[in-house]
Motif scaffolding. Sequence first.
Motif: not given
Length: 293
Positions: A8-28, A46-52
Motif C-alpha cells: 500500500r505504501e509503494v503502490f497506493g494511488g497512481g494508475v495501474a494498467v493490466v492487460t488480460g484483465a478479464g479473468a485469472g491472475i490478471g483480474a486478481g 473480452d469486452a463483457d468480462a472487463i465491463a463487468a
Amino acid sequence: MSETVSAREVFGGGVAVVTGAGAGIGAGLARHAHRLGMSVVLADVDADAIAALRDELTAGGGTAVDVVCDVRDPDAVAELAERTYRDLGPARLLVNNAGVEQFGYLWDTPVANWNRVMDINVSGVFHGVRAFLPRMLDNPAPAWVWNLSSIGGVAAVPLQTPYIVSKHAVLALTECLRLEVQLAGHDDHVHVQAVLPGAVRSNIFEAAGGVDGDGADIEAAESQRRAMLDIKANAMDPLEAAEVVFEQAARGEFYLLTQPDYVGSAMAERAQVLTSRVPPQLRTKPRFDPARH
C-alpha cells in the motif's frame, strides 16, 4: 527497498494498467491494485468480462476503466497508452499479463495456433513495453513494469511446447529489459520485475488451442488439457496470488512468485539441470502439479 515497506505504501494511488484483465491472475491483480487505491485500466479482448469487472470495482468507489485491446496489435496498445496518459495520468504500474495456452504435439500444432501464442504471449509484452516504457523513463516518478512469465518459464513440459517457449521468452525478455533500463541509467525510478505464477485459477486451459487435421493426435492434446484442468481444481485464488505478488514487488524483489516455495523449487531444479547438463526426462506427474498460471 526496505523489507518493511508495504504494498500500500509503494503502490497506493497512481494508475495501474493490466492487460488480460478479464479473468485469472490478471483480474486478481486488477482487483488488488484497486484495493490499494490505484486507478485501474482493464485491458482485454473480452469486452463483457472487463465491463463487468469495471462495474464491480467502481461500485465501491475509486476509478476503473475498461478498454478493449488486442495486444497483438501494436497500434491498439499504443492507443491504450495514449488513452491512459490522456484520461488518467502517468502509469505507475504496467502489467503485461495477456496470455493463451496450446496443447498437443508440436508437429501437430496448426501454424495459426503457434502464431497466436507467440503474438499474444511474447509480442504482446513487447508491444506493451514499446508503448509505455519510454513515457515511464521520461517521468522521474517511480514506475513498475511487470511481465508475466510462469513456472513454465523455468520448465520443460511436453504437449504444451508453444506456451512453454513463450514463457521462457518472456522471462528472458524481462531479465534483459531490466539490464537495459539499468544500462540507460533509469533503474533509480523504473523497476522491471518478472512474475512467475504457479497454479492460479483462470480459464486459460478451457480456452487453449488444440490440434486438428489428418493424422493429428487429438487425444494426446485433450488428455493434457484434462490433466491441467485437474490441477486447476486445487489452484490458488487469483486475489490471493495478487496479494503475494504485490508484497514481493514492494520489497524490491525481481522474481515475483505466487507460490514461493513451489515455484522456487522449480527454479532450483532448472538451475541444477543446466549445471549438470542432464537431458530432460519424462515425469509421471505434470511439472505444474500443483502450480500453474
